[in-house]
Structure formats: C-alpha cells, structure tokens
Write a protein that holds these residues in place. Sequence first.
Motif, PDB file in Angstrom:
ATOM      1  N   THR A 519       0.846  -1.157  -0.104  1.00  0.00           N
ATOM      2  CA  THR A 519       0.108  -0.063  -0.141  1.00  0.00           C
ATOM      3  C   THR A 519       0.922   1.219   0.093  1.00  0.00           C
ATOM      4  O   THR A 519       1.656   1.343   0.866  1.00  0.00           O
ATOM      5  CB  THR A 519      -0.751   0.023   1.271  1.00  0.00           C
ATOM      6  OG1 THR A 519      -1.730  -1.013   1.210  1.00  0.00           O
ATOM      7  CG2 THR A 519      -1.796   1.523   1.323  1.00  0.00           C
ATOM      8  N   TRP A 543      -6.756   7.362 -11.340  1.00  0.00           N
ATOM      9  CA  TRP A 543      -5.665   6.638 -11.645  1.00  0.00           C
ATOM     10  C   TRP A 543      -5.628   5.568 -12.611  1.00  0.00           C
ATOM     11  O   TRP A 543      -6.896   5.008 -12.785  1.00  0.00           O
ATOM     12  CB  TRP A 543      -5.253   5.848 -10.337  1.00  0.00           C
ATOM     13  CG  TRP A 543      -4.819   6.942  -9.389  1.00  0.00           C
ATOM     14  CD1 TRP A 543      -5.562   7.263  -8.149  1.00  0.00           C
ATOM     15  CD2 TRP A 543      -3.540   7.269  -8.956  1.00  0.00           C
ATOM     16  NE1 TRP A 543      -4.795   8.127  -7.307  1.00  0.00           N
ATOM     17  CE2 TRP A 543      -3.714   8.035  -7.790  1.00  0.00           C
ATOM     18  CE3 TRP A 543      -2.189   6.830  -9.489  1.00  0.00           C
ATOM     19  CZ2 TRP A 543      -2.461   9.001  -7.191  1.00  0.00           C
ATOM     20  CZ3 TRP A 543      -1.151   7.581  -8.979  1.00  0.00           C
ATOM     21  CH2 TRP A 543      -1.186   8.488  -7.777  1.00  0.00           C
ATOM     22  N   GLU A 544      -4.502   5.313 -13.392  1.00  0.00           N
ATOM     23  CA  GLU A 544      -4.436   4.405 -14.228  1.00  0.00           C
ATOM     24  C   GLU A 544      -3.057   3.618 -13.982  1.00  0.00           C
ATOM     25  O   GLU A 544      -2.156   4.251 -13.542  1.00  0.00           O
ATOM     26  CB  GLU A 544      -4.081   4.881 -15.863  1.00  0.00           C
ATOM     27  CG  GLU A 544      -5.277   5.794 -16.043  1.00  0.00           C
ATOM     28  CD  GLU A 544      -4.828   6.640 -17.352  1.00  0.00           C
ATOM     29  OE1 GLU A 544      -3.843   6.595 -17.935  1.00  0.00           O
ATOM     30  OE2 GLU A 544      -5.595   7.562 -17.652  1.00  0.00           O
ATOM     31  N   PHE A 545      -3.287   2.283 -13.980  1.00  0.00           N
ATOM     32  CA  PHE A 545      -2.076   1.390 -13.729  1.00  0.00           C
ATOM     33  C   PHE A 545      -1.878   0.389 -14.871  1.00  0.00           C
ATOM     34  O   PHE A 545      -2.314  -0.170 -15.598  1.00  0.00           O
ATOM     35  CB  PHE A 545      -2.657   0.343 -12.667  1.00  0.00           C
ATOM     36  CG  PHE A 545      -3.122   1.077 -11.370  1.00  0.00           C
ATOM     37  CD1 PHE A 545      -2.468   2.228 -10.912  1.00  0.00           C
ATOM     38  CD2 PHE A 545      -4.181   0.811 -10.831  1.00  0.00           C
ATOM     39  CE1 PHE A 545      -2.905   2.782  -9.560  1.00  0.00           C
ATOM     40  CE2 PHE A 545      -4.831   1.394  -9.631  1.00  0.00           C
ATOM     41  CZ  PHE A 545      -4.008   2.525  -9.337  1.00  0.00           C
ATOM     42  N   THR A 549      -1.985  -4.621 -11.488  1.00  0.00           N
ATOM     43  CA  THR A 549      -3.451  -4.318 -11.245  1.00  0.00           C
ATOM     44  C   THR A 549      -3.538  -3.943  -9.826  1.00  0.00           C
ATOM     45  O   THR A 549      -2.740  -4.237  -8.977  1.00  0.00           O
ATOM     46  CB  THR A 549      -4.364  -5.634 -11.533  1.00  0.00           C
ATOM     47  OG1 THR A 549      -3.874  -6.429 -10.561  1.00  0.00           O
ATOM     48  CG2 THR A 549      -4.328  -6.013 -12.840  1.00  0.00           C
ATOM     49  N   GLY A 550      -4.356  -3.004  -9.546  1.00  0.00           N
ATOM     50  CA  GLY A 550      -4.467  -2.529  -8.193  1.00  0.00           C
ATOM     51  C   GLY A 550      -5.757  -1.659  -8.014  1.00  0.00           C
ATOM     52  O   GLY A 550      -6.694  -1.583  -8.878  1.00  0.00           O
ATOM     53  N   SER A 551      -5.847  -0.768  -6.876  1.00  0.00           N
ATOM     54  CA  SER A 551      -6.668   0.051  -6.680  1.00  0.00           C
ATOM     55  C   SER A 551      -6.695   1.072  -5.837  1.00  0.00           C
ATOM     56  O   SER A 551      -5.379   1.386  -5.476  1.00  0.00           O
ATOM     57  CB  SER A 551      -8.064  -0.739  -5.770  1.00  0.00           C
ATOM     58  OG  SER A 551      -7.166  -1.158  -4.732  1.00  0.00           O
ATOM     59  N   SER A 552      -7.437   2.338  -5.897  1.00  0.00           N
ATOM     60  CA  SER A 552      -6.900   3.317  -5.370  1.00  0.00           C
ATOM     61  C   SER A 552      -8.090   3.997  -4.161  1.00  0.00           C
ATOM     62  O   SER A 552      -9.322   3.751  -4.731  1.00  0.00           O
ATOM     63  CB  SER A 552      -6.704   4.786  -6.255  1.00  0.00           C
ATOM     64  OG  SER A 552      -7.671   5.186  -7.003  1.00  0.00           O
ATOM     65  N   SER A 553      -7.725   4.371  -3.157  1.00  0.00           N
ATOM     66  CA  SER A 553      -8.798   4.847  -2.314  1.00  0.00           C
ATOM     67  C   SER A 553      -8.264   5.855  -1.172  1.00  0.00           C
ATOM     68  O   SER A 553      -7.116   5.584  -0.913  1.00  0.00           O
ATOM     69  CB  SER A 553      -9.462   3.628  -1.356  1.00  0.00           C
ATOM     70  OG  SER A 553     -10.423   4.235  -0.696  1.00  0.00           O
ATOM     71  N   ILE A 557      -2.730   4.000  -2.758  1.00  0.00           N
ATOM     72  CA  ILE A 557      -2.756   2.741  -4.061  1.00  0.00           C
ATOM     73  C   ILE A 557      -2.195   1.451  -3.382  1.00  0.00           C
ATOM     74  O   ILE A 557      -1.407   1.547  -2.696  1.00  0.00           O
ATOM     75  CB  ILE A 557      -1.639   3.260  -5.195  1.00  0.00           C
ATOM     76  CG1 ILE A 557      -1.984   4.564  -5.767  1.00  0.00           C
ATOM     77  CG2 ILE A 557      -1.563   1.989  -6.222  1.00  0.00           C
ATOM     78  CD1 ILE A 557      -0.607   5.003  -6.610  1.00  0.00           C
ATOM     79  N   THR A 558      -3.033   0.535  -3.723  1.00  0.00           N
ATOM     80  CA  THR A 558      -2.750  -0.816  -3.363  1.00  0.00           C
ATOM     81  C   THR A 558      -2.611  -1.809  -4.390  1.00  0.00           C
ATOM     82  O   THR A 558      -3.376  -1.625  -5.308  1.00  0.00           O
ATOM     83  CB  THR A 558      -4.220  -1.726  -2.477  1.00  0.00           C
ATOM     84  OG1 THR A 558      -4.533  -0.685  -1.374  1.00  0.00           O
ATOM     85  CG2 THR A 558      -3.758  -2.966  -2.054  1.00  0.00           C
ATOM     86  N   ASP A 560      -2.234  -5.195  -6.448  1.00  0.00           N
ATOM     87  CA  ASP A 560      -2.935  -6.428  -5.889  1.00  0.00           C
ATOM     88  C   ASP A 560      -1.988  -7.546  -6.961  1.00  0.00           C
ATOM     89  O   ASP A 560      -1.492  -8.451  -5.992  1.00  0.00           O
ATOM     90  CB  ASP A 560      -4.415  -6.682  -6.773  1.00  0.00           C
ATOM     91  CG  ASP A 560      -5.233  -5.741  -5.696  1.00  0.00           C
ATOM     92  OD1 ASP A 560      -5.203  -5.347  -4.789  1.00  0.00           O
ATOM     93  OD2 ASP A 560      -6.150  -5.046  -6.719  1.00  0.00           O
TER      94      ASP A 560
END
Length: 882
Positions: A519, A543-545, A549-553, A557-558, A560
């Motif tokens: 994270t 956000w673009e990765f 692959t991941g997520s943002s909150s 950024i986390t 995966d």
Amino acid sequence: MFTAPLNLFTSFSPLTSISHVSAATAPAAVTYKLVKQSETMVTSGARQVNYNWVPSNATKATEVLHVLEIDLTNPYVQLNAMGGPQGSVTAKQSVGAMSKETGAVAGINGDVFRTGITTEAVPMGAQITSGQLLVSSEQLKGMYTFGVTQDRKPVIDNFSFSGMVTAADGTTFKLTGLNKSAYRTEPDRAYSHVDTLYMYTSAWTAPERPIASSTIPSEALIVDGNVTEVSIGTPIKTAIPANGYILRGSGNKTATDFIKSHLIIGDKVTTEYSLQSNNSGQSYDQSSFQMMVSGHTLLLDNGVAAAFSRDIDGVSGSANRARTAVGYSKDGSTVYLVTVEENGGRKGVTLKVLQQMLLQLGAWKAVNLDGGGSTTMVSRPLGEFQVGLTHPTSYGTTQRQVANGIGVYTIAPQGTIKGIVASGSKTLFIGQQSNFSLKAYDNYFNPIDPSGLTPTWSIDKPLGAFTEGTFLASKSGTAKLSVNAGSASDTIPIEVIGEAQISKLIVEPSTTLLKPGMTINAPVKVQLTDGRQLSLPASSVAWEFYGFTGSSSNGKITIDKVNSNITAGYAVARYDGFGTVAALASGTEKPLEDFEKVSYKVGFTATPKETVGNTSITTGVQGRESSNVLLMDYDFTVGAGKRYANAVLNDGKGITVTGTPSALTLDVLGDQSYNWLRAEFTDVNGKTVYATIADKIDWMGWKNIRVDLAAAGLKGPAQLTKLYIVNAEEDQDERALQGQLAFDNLALQYPPSGIKVTNSTIVMTVGSKQAKVDGKKVTLPGAPFMQQGTNTNFLPLKFVADSLGAQVLWDNKSKRVTILRGDTMLELWVGSNKMTVNGVRQTLTVTPTIVNGSVYVPVRVISEQLGQKVDWVSKTKTITIH
C-alpha cells in the motif's frame, strides 16, 4: 424584511493602484504598482484587502500583499496583543489558536523569538496585553516596537526597560527585566542573567526561570507585596500565584546578596518599572498603553523608507521571503497589519520591496515583524463566526506556532440584520464537492444567526450540479454563485481549476517498490501557472495502472497483482486529462541498521568549531522507550556562517550499504527545528555522495521518511558515513540553533537493477520506409519527412518508441499519445504545441501530426525527452538514434 447594502465599504476610499519605481537590482528600474484585487469587511472599523504587486513589464502579479486596515477612530474596534495558551509567555501557539482563544476576529503574528530546546521562545521585545506589561524589552540594538496608547494613538518606537526594587529597609536594586529568557546583550555580548535581578510572574509557565542562564539562582517570592519565601542557591518550587511574582538574582555579592540580606520574609517590597523611549527619552507606565507588540527593524519613518535600524541579515532581509509588518497612517487614524505571501510559485519579497509596498498603502511609519515561516494572517469572513487562514503560509495550511501576535477585536453591541453572504470553498477541482451555506451579518458587520431565512441558490454557468447547498464540480471554468433570501442577495466567484491552469502535476509516493500487497501513500499536488500550489483532493484524481493491477482509495494505492516479465510498473495520476507518473519497480527491502546490536563507535563532529553536541546509542527515548536509537544533540548558538552537526558512524568509515539501493527508509525523531537533514555516503568509486532526508525538519515526534538514493546518484556498494543537519547561512532566523534528533530502523530498498530500458540503434532516411534497428532491416509504416518551412524532421512515433522498448498509449478522444519508458512519462497532443514530461508542462516549437493513421513527432522530442542521442547527416538525409 431587509435589504442587502449596495456598498459595504463606503467608509473607506483607498486608491485602487499607485505606481512607483522599485529599488530592485535589475539593470534598469522597473515600475511596480499595488493593484487591489478584493476587499471585505471583517467588523465595524476593520476590513481585509488583497493587493497584487504588478510589474510594468509583465501582465501577472509577482507577489500578493494582504492587509488588515484598522480604523482607530471607530469606537467599536480594538487592537490587543495575543500570546500563548491562557496568557503564557513561554508557550507558543498558532495565530489561529490565539485568535480563537481570545475572541479576536482577525490577527497576524508578532515578535521575533528564539527557537531551540534551550530557550523558551519568549518574545524578544516588550509585550503589553490589556494595559499589563507581560514581557520587557531586551538590551538589543535597533529593535522597534508597535503599540496603541490608551487614547487610541499608534506608536512605533525603540524602547528600553527601567525598573527598581525597594526593600523594606529602603535598600534598592536595579530590576533588569521581566519574564525574559537568557540571551546575550548588545553590544557587549554579556550573559543577560549574570549579576542581575529579574522579575517573573505567573505568565511564565516554563519549568525553569530561565533555562540555560549560566547562573546559580537565588529567589524571593512576593505575594500581595510581601516576601513569603526566600531560597538562596536553588529555585523556589512554589507556583507563582496571580497576585505574586518571583525576584530572581545571581552573583555572590550583587543580586544574590540583595535577596539574602534585604528581602526578609514578612517584609514589604515595592517593585516599579517603566518603558523608556530611546529616541525621545520619554518614560511610559504600562498603563499608558492598551497594547504593545515588538518587532525588528524600523521600515518607514515620516513617510519615507528608513535606514534599517538593525542588521537585517538575521531575518534574511535581502532575500525574497514571506513578510509581516505593522504600520500606521500620517494622521494616526489607520493601522495597517500586513503580510506578504510565500507559497508555491510566490517567493515573497525583500525588506526593501516591503518598504515600497507599505509606502503605496499610505503608511507613515512601520516596523518589520517576524516573517518567513512565521508569517500568518487570519480573519473572520463576513457572516462567519470563526476565523480562518486568510492566505496560505509557507507550509500551506499549517500555521507555525509563534510567540505572540496582534489581534483585532470588536466591542460592538448586537445590531440589526444588514445583509447575507454565501459561504463555502471558492476554489475547487473537478470531482470535488463543497457545501455552501447562508450567513448573515448585522450593521456592525458582525455575524448573526441566519435561521429563519430560506435561501435560493443558483450558478450562472453549468460547472456542476447544485443540490440543497452542495455543489459538485464537473467542469472547469469560472462562474458566479448567487443566493437570495427575501430581498437580500449575495454573489461569490467560483473557480473550478482546469488542466490549462496547471504548470506541474506532482505525485509523491511513499515508496516506489512494486510488490503485491504493498500500500503506497500517493498524495498529488498541482502547481498552477499563477504560482499557487494546491493539494488535489483524492476524489479528483483518476488513476491508471500499467504493469500491475491495483486499486486506489483516499489517496492510497494498493497493488494487487504484478504482471509477469516486466521491469517497471506505472501508476499514472490524472486530473482533467493532465497526467504525471510514479514509476514503480519490483525489488526487495533489507534492514540496514536498527541500533540494537552495534559493534562500532558513533561520534559527533561539527562546523564551526564552536558548535557543541553529542551522539550516542541509547534507550528510553520517547516513542522508542524499549529499543535503542541513535541520538544526536546539537548547539549552534556560538559561531557564525553555515553550520553543520554530524552523527559520524564507525569513526567515519561508515556502515556497509550492499549493492545499489534505490532508496533508504528510516524513522526520524524530529525537533521542528526547520534545519536541513541529510545523509553522507562514500560510493564504490570513493566519491562522496549526499542525499537529502528532509528539506525542513518541520515535525515533532517520530516520522518515517523515504530517501531517493537513485536521484542522489549513489553507486554501490557504498558506506553510509554520516547523518547530519545543516543550518544554512541564509534564513537562519527561521531555524533553531539547538535541538535533538534521533534515528532508528534504517532500511534499504532494491529494484533488481533499476528500471531497465532498451537502447537500440535506429537508422532511418527521410522519404524512405526502409530502416534498420540494431543492423536488422525493417519496413516502417510511413517514411520520415521534413516539414516545409521549419526544416524539422518528423518520425513515426510508435515505431521509434517500440524499438526503444517503450509503451505507447493512444487516447482517440483527446488525440493524446502517452509514452512510458524507464522512469519517464511523455505525453503529446496531435495538433497542439503542449507537451508534458513527468507532469511538467512544456512547449513545442512545432506540433505532432497524423499521417496515414500514424502519429509523427519532431525528432528532438525523441532525443531530448527519452534520453537518446540523435545524429543527422544532411547529405544522405539519414537520422540515427542511439
């Protein structure tokens, strides 16, 4: 029923702009003028005005001046000195906290003060609050003070303190000062508390009276004019009551003898003191003044720029910095509380420029107050009940804790409703939500309860959705927000920032390690073309990765899953199409040192030679009570120039850094000294390499920090030889001369071998589809060409980028092409001369174009932005990229 006023400011009529010739050091004089941008009432008799400082040879303001204008002829407005919590002169707090505690409706920071762990940060000059002297002036040269007398007349003068203690037997002794820290007097550089007698009241809340005085104290406690306790050689432990004070002396045959021989328990004691003008000789009792706050050098005298009364090197007077000042008009009716902003692209001004600004305002006499990071102005927006920052400080929204300030107060009675005002964020980003509310004010411009009013909201341009007082921005631009309640109305300007206003987009990841489950804190900031630097709300960042692959909150950024066979991953942050990148690389993290089992020596060295300090590996430090840390104490009090304090590892031979790490992480116990924190390495070639840990130690307590060693150019294996701080010669008044730091949990981050890039040799010929990549023949989708009129060679971008191992992304809607290679993100727009490189806007001389479905770009884009060398042979029209 009520009607909003047509003009809230009829009682003030300043000139909108006036010209003058600056005393700048440019080859030719440049004409500047103050241009009023906005004004609003704060309370009856006080208004807040913003000015731009505009040069004649530019269309944009260079700096911004903020002014609180106080009309001393108005009986409902007052000025007073603000200080520490509950009136303490030894405990700092922010200007905003001072204002809220005392009920001020506006205020600025005040006196200069010493920083560090061996001083109490007491104001250096005199302070009078509500007619009571809380701090005396010091024996220093050229320090000027601002005050308002009981008959509401402003005064700026150079004061000294005079006092006398009379014992019951008639013996007298000179009183040197009131509630003062230890310092060196001028010009003799004597120790302030040696062989002297000082008075301390309940406003002094620090545990010692004072710390680091270099004396053995003898003290007498006086309550209601009677001696109640005497202690020779040790401090009195009894708390000072509100109706008492302590007389503190030193010296075997001077002040100590006076206390021992003449202050007898039960006897009466008389203490008298006053302030004396060093210019006129006139003496003033404390009750002569409503308030007083001291400053530094005199700026204006009799309507002209004054010679500086004090050396301005100590306040970085010749450098551009944030500034605070106070002045008054020739007739004494108007006081000007002034700040100059320093934030983002705004750098502040020199004291000479500040003088010119004050002259344009109409100030007749003025004094410089504490500036730089201390510069703060707060004010209560019309209709609001609480004060807020008028403008960003040097630290953004963070207010530095300071010794005292000047507060603006209202004593107006409750009035009748006069108007309404819309309240809410005026500057927003796309995707940001802001709540607007209706406020009301009375005929004294003080807030009143708006309950019972039913507002109707509208906005004149479709920049977003407005629902029951909540606005969600969806489009950039400017608009006017209107509110109506009965016959009253108000409008406020709304600005939704768009990509055209951005000069730089900045992402600051907490780590660049590309590892599943990681994270990463990734705050994003924007620097605007007008110099403002603002934090982007997480809701406005897309956000673009790539490569994972991941997520943002909430700004995090986390990661995966990481794609196979990649050397780098890219987290691209976008706002309104404008992008920047955090390049991530897979790797490992290894501990370097936790100081639990240390087999080498740690030492202390410093420059200049007068600097003292100590380093040790110890336990019991706050926050690390049960583990070892590296502790460093330092004292720059004696000496001059640039100053260093070094924690030396292993007698300078250092501790081994294996391989070539990309980053160092460590925990640092900060002392909020604002000094520069660095690390020193010796690399594999014996070269000394320096890395910045923190530009400013602006925090207290433990903080985890990531240091970019790749950017520092460290080549391993290496040795970490020092952790050290620097107190640079410039702006030394902004930083503490004494402090304590601690270090723990040093660790190294390693990408396998950095981010690998392909460096192929590409040979092309203008007009031909045939090319070679590393000697192998290939056929291009289209031939390179020379644009007529510009003599610029254009290359097929995707072919070149692919050959160099870059990723090429195409956005058809915006006609944007993105190239990701190494740690660089390059973006161009077909038909546009704009380009961004890692979030920094740049301008092209010629624009990319599309030929037969392929994007063509100028050859220099490849050579300059992707780090390649380009050779051109005009005879054969051959282009070689390598």
